[in-house]
Design a protein around this motif. Sequence first.
Motif, PDB file in Angstrom:
ATOM      1  N   ALA A 120     -47.274 -15.680 -12.471  1.00  0.00           N
ATOM      2  CA  ALA A 120     -48.180 -16.824 -12.841  1.00  0.00           C
ATOM      3  C   ALA A 120     -48.554 -16.274 -14.288  1.00  0.00           C
ATOM      4  N   ASP A 121     -49.692 -17.124 -14.955  1.00  0.00           N
ATOM      5  CA  ASP A 121     -50.253 -16.946 -16.140  1.00  0.00           C
ATOM      6  C   ASP A 121     -49.089 -16.526 -17.405  1.00  0.00           C
ATOM      7  N   VAL A 122     -48.071 -17.571 -17.292  1.00  0.00           N
ATOM      8  CA  VAL A 122     -47.211 -17.531 -18.474  1.00  0.00           C
ATOM      9  C   VAL A 122     -47.722 -17.614 -19.851  1.00  0.00           C
ATOM     10  N   ASP A 123     -48.659 -18.269 -20.079  1.00  0.00           N
ATOM     11  CA  ASP A 123     -49.364 -18.659 -21.297  1.00  0.00           C
ATOM     12  C   ASP A 123     -49.881 -17.334 -22.098  1.00  0.00           C
ATOM     13  N   SER A 124     -50.141 -16.270 -21.307  1.00  0.00           N
ATOM     14  CA  SER A 124     -50.460 -14.929 -22.034  1.00  0.00           C
ATOM     15  C   SER A 124     -49.265 -14.349 -22.401  1.00  0.00           C
ATOM     16  N   TRP A 125     -48.026 -14.736 -22.172  1.00  0.00           N
ATOM     17  CA  TRP A 125     -46.974 -13.820 -22.266  1.00  0.00           C
ATOM     18  C   TRP A 125     -46.681 -13.748 -24.093  1.00  0.00           C
ATOM     19  N   GLN A 126     -45.925 -12.864 -24.394  1.00  0.00           N
ATOM     20  CA  GLN A 126     -45.395 -12.791 -25.724  1.00  0.00           C
ATOM     21  C   GLN A 126     -43.902 -13.276 -25.911  1.00  0.00           C
ATOM     22  N   PHE A 127     -43.734 -14.265 -26.819  1.00  0.00           N
ATOM     23  CA  PHE A 127     -42.587 -14.746 -27.175  1.00  0.00           C
ATOM     24  C   PHE A 127     -42.217 -15.101 -28.420  1.00  0.00           C
TER      25      PHE A 127
ATOM     26  N   PRO B 214     -59.512 -18.348 -27.785  1.00  0.00           N
ATOM     27  CA  PRO B 214     -59.829 -17.793 -29.224  1.00  0.00           C
ATOM     28  C   PRO B 214     -59.593 -18.615 -30.241  1.00  0.00           C
ATOM     29  N   ALA B 215     -58.491 -19.325 -30.146  1.00  0.00           N
ATOM     30  CA  ALA B 215     -57.867 -20.134 -31.374  1.00  0.00           C
ATOM     31  C   ALA B 215     -57.312 -21.588 -30.561  1.00  0.00           C
ATOM     32  N   PRO B 216     -58.197 -22.533 -30.225  1.00  0.00           N
ATOM     33  CA  PRO B 216     -57.853 -23.571 -29.669  1.00  0.00           C
ATOM     34  C   PRO B 216     -56.544 -24.164 -29.942  1.00  0.00           C
ATOM     35  N   ALA B 217     -56.293 -24.462 -31.329  1.00  0.00           N
ATOM     36  CA  ALA B 217     -55.202 -25.006 -31.947  1.00  0.00           C
ATOM     37  C   ALA B 217     -54.009 -24.135 -31.483  1.00  0.00           C
ATOM     38  N   GLY B 218     -53.993 -23.068 -31.770  1.00  0.00           N
ATOM     39  CA  GLY B 218     -53.167 -22.013 -31.861  1.00  0.00           C
ATOM     40  C   GLY B 218     -52.487 -22.181 -30.066  1.00  0.00           C
ATOM     41  N   TYR B 219     -53.566 -22.058 -29.255  1.00  0.00           N
ATOM     42  CA  TYR B 219     -53.162 -22.181 -27.786  1.00  0.00           C
ATOM     43  C   TYR B 219     -52.745 -23.440 -27.504  1.00  0.00           C
ATOM     44  N   ARG B 220     -52.798 -24.664 -27.961  1.00  0.00           N
ATOM     45  CA  ARG B 220     -52.305 -25.786 -27.756  1.00  0.00           C
ATOM     46  C   ARG B 220     -50.739 -25.673 -27.994  1.00  0.00           C
ATOM     47  N   ARG B 221     -50.612 -25.092 -29.407  1.00  0.00           N
ATOM     48  CA  ARG B 221     -49.229 -25.028 -29.639  1.00  0.00           C
ATOM     49  C   ARG B 221     -48.326 -23.850 -28.808  1.00  0.00           C
ATOM     50  N   ARG B 222     -49.096 -22.868 -28.412  1.00  0.00           N
ATOM     51  CA  ARG B 222     -48.324 -21.926 -27.339  1.00  0.00           C
ATOM     52  C   ARG B 222     -47.873 -22.658 -26.379  1.00  0.00           C
ATOM     53  N   VAL B 223     -48.798 -23.375 -25.757  1.00  0.00           N
ATOM     54  CA  VAL B 223     -48.268 -23.874 -24.302  1.00  0.00           C
ATOM     55  C   VAL B 223     -47.345 -25.161 -24.644  1.00  0.00           C
ATOM     56  N   ALA B 224     -47.673 -25.831 -25.708  1.00  0.00           N
ATOM     57  CA  ALA B 224     -46.528 -26.590 -25.897  1.00  0.00           C
ATOM     58  C   ALA B 224     -44.948 -26.325 -26.313  1.00  0.00           C
TER      59      ALA B 224
ATOM     60  N   PRO C 197     -45.385 -23.319 -17.259  1.00  0.00           N
ATOM     61  CA  PRO C 197     -45.948 -24.644 -17.788  1.00  0.00           C
ATOM     62  C   PRO C 197     -44.904 -25.797 -17.632  1.00  0.00           C
ATOM     63  N   LEU C 198     -45.527 -26.840 -16.949  1.00  0.00           N
ATOM     64  CA  LEU C 198     -44.548 -28.120 -16.749  1.00  0.00           C
ATOM     65  C   LEU C 198     -44.990 -29.143 -17.643  1.00  0.00           C
ATOM     66  N   ALA C 199     -46.288 -29.120 -17.862  1.00  0.00           N
ATOM     67  CA  ALA C 199     -46.925 -30.072 -18.764  1.00  0.00           C
ATOM     68  C   ALA C 199     -48.057 -29.709 -19.399  1.00  0.00           C
TER      69      ALA C 199
ATOM     70  N   ALA D 276     -38.463 -20.565 -32.561  1.00  0.00           N
ATOM     71  CA  ALA D 276     -38.162 -20.903 -33.710  1.00  0.00           C
ATOM     72  C   ALA D 276     -38.543 -20.115 -34.752  1.00  0.00           C
ATOM     73  N   GLY D 277     -38.412 -18.686 -34.610  1.00  0.00           N
ATOM     74  CA  GLY D 277     -38.799 -17.794 -35.442  1.00  0.00           C
ATOM     75  C   GLY D 277     -40.328 -17.495 -35.559  1.00  0.00           C
ATOM     76  N   GLU D 278     -41.174 -18.071 -34.927  1.00  0.00           N
ATOM     77  CA  GLU D 278     -42.705 -17.859 -34.903  1.00  0.00           C
ATOM     78  C   GLU D 278     -42.900 -16.721 -33.665  1.00  0.00           C
ATOM     79  N   LEU D 279     -43.504 -15.702 -33.862  1.00  0.00           N
ATOM     80  CA  LEU D 279     -44.205 -14.836 -32.933  1.00  0.00           C
ATOM     81  C   LEU D 279     -45.379 -15.391 -32.256  1.00  0.00           C
ATOM     82  N   PHE D 280     -45.187 -15.755 -30.832  1.00  0.00           N
ATOM     83  CA  PHE D 280     -46.559 -15.771 -30.242  1.00  0.00           C
ATOM     84  C   PHE D 280     -46.957 -14.564 -29.507  1.00  0.00           C
ATOM     85  N   PRO D 281     -47.905 -13.709 -29.907  1.00  0.00           N
ATOM     86  CA  PRO D 281     -48.094 -12.527 -29.345  1.00  0.00           C
ATOM     87  C   PRO D 281     -48.850 -12.644 -28.181  1.00  0.00           C
ATOM     88  N   GLY D 282     -48.414 -11.351 -27.294  1.00  0.00           N
ATOM     89  CA  GLY D 282     -49.400 -11.135 -26.238  1.00  0.00           C
ATOM     90  C   GLY D 282     -50.943 -11.190 -26.431  1.00  0.00           C
TER      91      GLY D 282
END
Length: 357
Positions: free
Chosen positions: A170-177, A45-55, A80-82, A180-186
């Motif tokens: 698996a599928d850790v990239d969909s988790w909520q966490f 849905p948000a490519p830049a946000g997804y890249r930041r989430r994975v990083a 996610p390893l890389a 650095a004070g920023e919420l990455f919602p599920g």
Amino acid sequence: MALTVVSDTGRAWRLTERIGNGSEGVVYAVDDPRPLVAKLVPDPPAPAGYRRRVARLVRQRREPRTVRLLAGTPVRIAWPLAAVRTDGPPDGAVDGYLMADLRRDHHPFAHLLAPAARRTALPRATWATALTAAHALARLVADLHAEGYVVGDLKPDNLWADGQGRVAIADVDSWQFTDAGELFPGRMGTPGYTAPERIGAQPGTPPDRAADDFVLAVLVHQLLTDGLHPFAGHPGDGGAYLSYDDNVLHGRCRLLDRASVVLPRSAPPVDLLPRRLRDLFRTAFAAGAVRPSASGWAEALAAEAAPNRLRGCAADARHVYTVERPWCPWCDLAETVAQQRGCAPGATERDGNAWPR
């Protein structure tokens, strides 16, 4: 043509066969000496946000809380390893990440739930294996919650199990966490595996631990009742069956009200569950109740999996059940299925639908 993915540091990997896909991503095998796979997400849905989430997840792999989660063997989490992108024009590249290949030590979780698949993939699994897997799953979710993660999209498709009842996710990239004070919602949800308060919720509404606890109870129920969803069944008032979620919203669950749903006679009986677990299920599914936590489930399941709480069947050594039952529920179920099919009970050894078949 084979795909190639590249990390931020310029390292490249060649992808080979396509081995799976889900609601958002596609998983490929990786040409590498290590057991790796790559998940690519073509249209987040948000490519830049997804890249930041994975990083952020890749970086968190070195943090103490994640190191604790990833300790031990076999691997419990395909972290996610890389971060990678397909090798091509930037405006057409697809983002994703590398992770451990859970197929090396595990089977898809559904193989433990579905009788036909279990018979082929995990032929030595018994109800004791299901108890062990339920405890392992509850312990895993409890450990994730303790370190500040919410799965949000807990479901069989994201889970793996082996013949000893060990569980991985698996599928850790969909988790909520939070990082650095920023919420990455599920970001995800699945029909049939969604807490009632999240059914129909506005997109972007973050899940919480209680939502995971509801779905954990659903999965534990399925493990211990031969794959039966706790909200399965046609409405007892004669109305049309619409979905698991509709039954969830209306409280149609035989553990809460036997008259609320109609199930076939071949459904495993309620009393194959130990009383302590039945009470936990009722609390987990009752509207307005404070749900048992994942750690609470882990404690109860560990107790029920103890050798002194299990009994073996005199007629079939592969049948295992709680000591609270005076006789084998799996033999009863096999006889019921055989009567419905008009065949001898022994025929269910070939195509029946009860543990360990």
